[in-house]
Design a protein around this motif. Structure first.
Motif, PDB file in Angstrom:
ATOM      1  N   ALA B  11      10.605  36.752  76.098  1.00 16.02           N
ATOM      2  CA  ALA B  11      10.300  38.000  75.379  1.00 16.02           C
ATOM      3  C   ALA B  11      10.935  37.961  73.991  1.00 16.02           C
ATOM      4  O   ALA B  11      10.329  38.378  73.004  1.00 16.02           O
ATOM      5  N   GLY B  12      12.149  37.400  73.900  1.00 18.73           N
ATOM      6  CA  GLY B  12      12.821  37.301  72.603  1.00 18.73           C
ATOM      7  C   GLY B  12      12.040  36.440  71.629  1.00 18.73           C
ATOM      8  O   GLY B  12      11.860  36.781  70.455  1.00 18.73           O
ATOM      9  N   THR B  13      11.484  35.333  72.149  1.00 18.78           N
ATOM     10  CA  THR B  13      10.695  34.430  71.298  1.00 18.78           C
ATOM     11  C   THR B  13       9.424  35.135  70.841  1.00 18.78           C
ATOM     12  O   THR B  13       9.052  35.089  69.664  1.00 18.78           O
ATOM     13  N   LEU B  14       8.757  35.839  71.776  1.00 22.14           N
ATOM     14  CA  LEU B  14       7.529  36.567  71.416  1.00 22.14           C
ATOM     15  C   LEU B  14       7.836  37.638  70.368  1.00 22.14           C
ATOM     16  O   LEU B  14       7.094  37.816  69.405  1.00 22.14           O
ATOM     17  N   THR B  15       8.973  38.305  70.539  1.00 18.62           N
ATOM     18  CA  THR B  15       9.369  39.334  69.571  1.00 18.62           C
ATOM     19  C   THR B  15       9.458  38.724  68.175  1.00 18.62           C
ATOM     20  O   THR B  15       8.972  39.277  67.197  1.00 18.62           O
ATOM     21  N   THR B  16      10.027  37.539  68.123  1.00 21.85           N
ATOM     22  CA  THR B  16      10.227  36.877  66.833  1.00 21.85           C
ATOM     23  C   THR B  16       8.902  36.535  66.179  1.00 21.85           C
ATOM     24  O   THR B  16       8.759  36.592  64.958  1.00 21.85           O
ATOM     25  N   LEU B  17       7.899  36.220  66.990  1.00 17.76           N
ATOM     26  CA  LEU B  17       6.617  35.732  66.445  1.00 17.76           C
ATOM     27  C   LEU B  17       5.583  36.823  66.226  1.00 17.76           C
ATOM     28  O   LEU B  17       4.501  36.573  65.702  1.00 17.76           O
ATOM     29  N   THR B  18       5.919  38.070  66.611  1.00 20.48           N
ATOM     30  CA  THR B  18       4.906  39.134  66.612  1.00 20.48           C
ATOM     31  C   THR B  18       4.179  39.270  65.283  1.00 20.48           C
ATOM     32  O   THR B  18       2.954  39.374  65.246  1.00 20.48           O
ATOM     33  N   PHE B  19       4.915  39.224  64.164  1.00 21.36           N
ATOM     34  CA  PHE B  19       4.272  39.468  62.861  1.00 21.36           C
ATOM     35  C   PHE B  19       3.548  38.239  62.299  1.00 21.36           C
ATOM     36  O   PHE B  19       2.792  38.345  61.339  1.00 21.36           O
ATOM     37  N   LEU B  20       3.796  37.100  62.900  1.00 24.55           N
ATOM     38  CA  LEU B  20       3.259  35.851  62.341  1.00 24.55           C
ATOM     39  C   LEU B  20       1.726  35.880  62.206  1.00 24.55           C
ATOM     40  O   LEU B  20       1.203  35.546  61.127  1.00 24.55           O
ATOM     41  N   PRO B  21       0.965  36.323  63.224  1.00 23.15           N
ATOM     42  CA  PRO B  21      -0.503  36.342  63.076  1.00 23.15           C
ATOM     43  C   PRO B  21      -0.973  37.192  61.896  1.00 23.15           C
ATOM     44  O   PRO B  21      -1.912  36.848  61.197  1.00 23.15           O
ATOM     45  N   GLN B  22      -0.275  38.303  61.649  1.00 19.69           N
ATOM     46  CA  GLN B  22      -0.677  39.176  60.530  1.00 19.69           C
ATOM     47  C   GLN B  22      -0.399  38.485  59.204  1.00 19.69           C
ATOM     48  O   GLN B  22      -1.211  38.560  58.271  1.00 19.69           O
ATOM     49  N   VAL B  23       0.713  37.774  59.116  1.00 18.39           N
ATOM     50  CA  VAL B  23       1.036  37.048  57.878  1.00 18.39           C
ATOM     51  C   VAL B  23      -0.037  35.986  57.623  1.00 18.39           C
ATOM     52  O   VAL B  23      -0.583  35.880  56.521  1.00 18.39           O
ATOM     53  N   ILE B  24      -0.386  35.218  58.675  1.00 14.44           N
ATOM     54  CA  ILE B  24      -1.384  34.134  58.542  1.00 14.44           C
ATOM     55  C   ILE B  24      -2.741  34.714  58.146  1.00 14.44           C
ATOM     56  O   ILE B  24      -3.393  34.239  57.204  1.00 14.44           O
ATOM     57  N   LYS B  25      -3.139  35.799  58.819  1.00 11.16           N
ATOM     58  CA  LYS B  25      -4.447  36.428  58.546  1.00 11.16           C
ATOM     59  C   LYS B  25      -4.496  36.902  57.093  1.00 11.16           C
ATOM     60  O   LYS B  25      -5.471  36.663  56.386  1.00 11.16           O
ATOM     61  N   THR B  26      -3.428  37.537  56.632  1.00 15.19           N
ATOM     62  CA  THR B  26      -3.418  38.081  55.270  1.00 15.19           C
ATOM     63  C   THR B  26      -3.407  36.964  54.233  1.00 15.19           C
ATOM     64  O   THR B  26      -4.095  37.039  53.211  1.00 15.19           O
ATOM     65  N   LEU B  27      -2.670  35.889  54.528  1.00 11.87           N
ATOM     66  CA  LEU B  27      -2.642  34.738  53.609  1.00 11.87           C
ATOM     67  C   LEU B  27      -4.042  34.119  53.496  1.00 11.87           C
ATOM     68  O   LEU B  27      -4.503  33.805  52.397  1.00 11.87           O
ATOM     69  N   LYS B  28      -4.711  33.979  54.651  1.00 11.22           N
ATOM     70  CA  LYS B  28      -6.044  33.369  54.669  1.00 11.22           C
ATOM     71  C   LYS B  28      -7.064  34.240  53.942  1.00 11.22           C
ATOM     72  O   LYS B  28      -7.813  33.779  53.091  1.00 11.22           O
TER      73      LYS B  28
END
Lengths: 85, 85
Positions: B11-28
């Motif tokens: 759960a801690g690892t997932l918490t850390t990665l939660t925003f990553l998809p939004q960053v990637i989507k916005t960059l793309k």
């Protein structure tokens, strides 16, 4: 209550409210094209894991926090599917 | 390692990665009109509070987690200001 506890409760409250502005914005503007569905799928999955964890740790206070975040995450998933195209 | 610990680390690892998809989507897609700036301002402020809390509790593992989320939140604030109009 110590300074550290106040800091912890403040951060915990902010954690609970983090998704609220996105939910309100999406409800108002009825547009979620730029919002990442994957982010909220991860967030919702994550909250379910944390709730299991809290139940096993018998930590009721945090169960409420994580349940609130789960509801906000599920709301965003619904709004993204409804307004995201 | 016990089942509860594995659950906590997952759960801690997932918490850390939660925003990553939004960053990637916005960059793309170079588009963030529908993304809530307030959400990431709250998230960034929140991570700063958690980092202070972790320092006071001398909990280094979680400092890294919260610092990662802070970097992702600040990245989204930058991307929202750049692509959000």
């Amino acid at each position: 209550m110590s300074g550290v506890e106040i800091l912890g409760y403040t951060a915990g409250t902010l954690t609970t409210l983090t998704f609220l502005p996105q939910v309100i914005k999406t409800l108002k503007e009825k547009s979620a094209k730029d919002v990442s569905l994957a982010m909220f799928l991860i967030a919702a999955t994550n909250q379910i894991l944390w709730i299991f964890y809290d139940v096993l740790q018998r930590d009721n206070a945090i169960i409420f926090t994580n349940a609130t975040i789960l509801v906000l995450s599920l709301t965003m998933i619904f709004l993204k599917l409804k307004y995201g195209r």
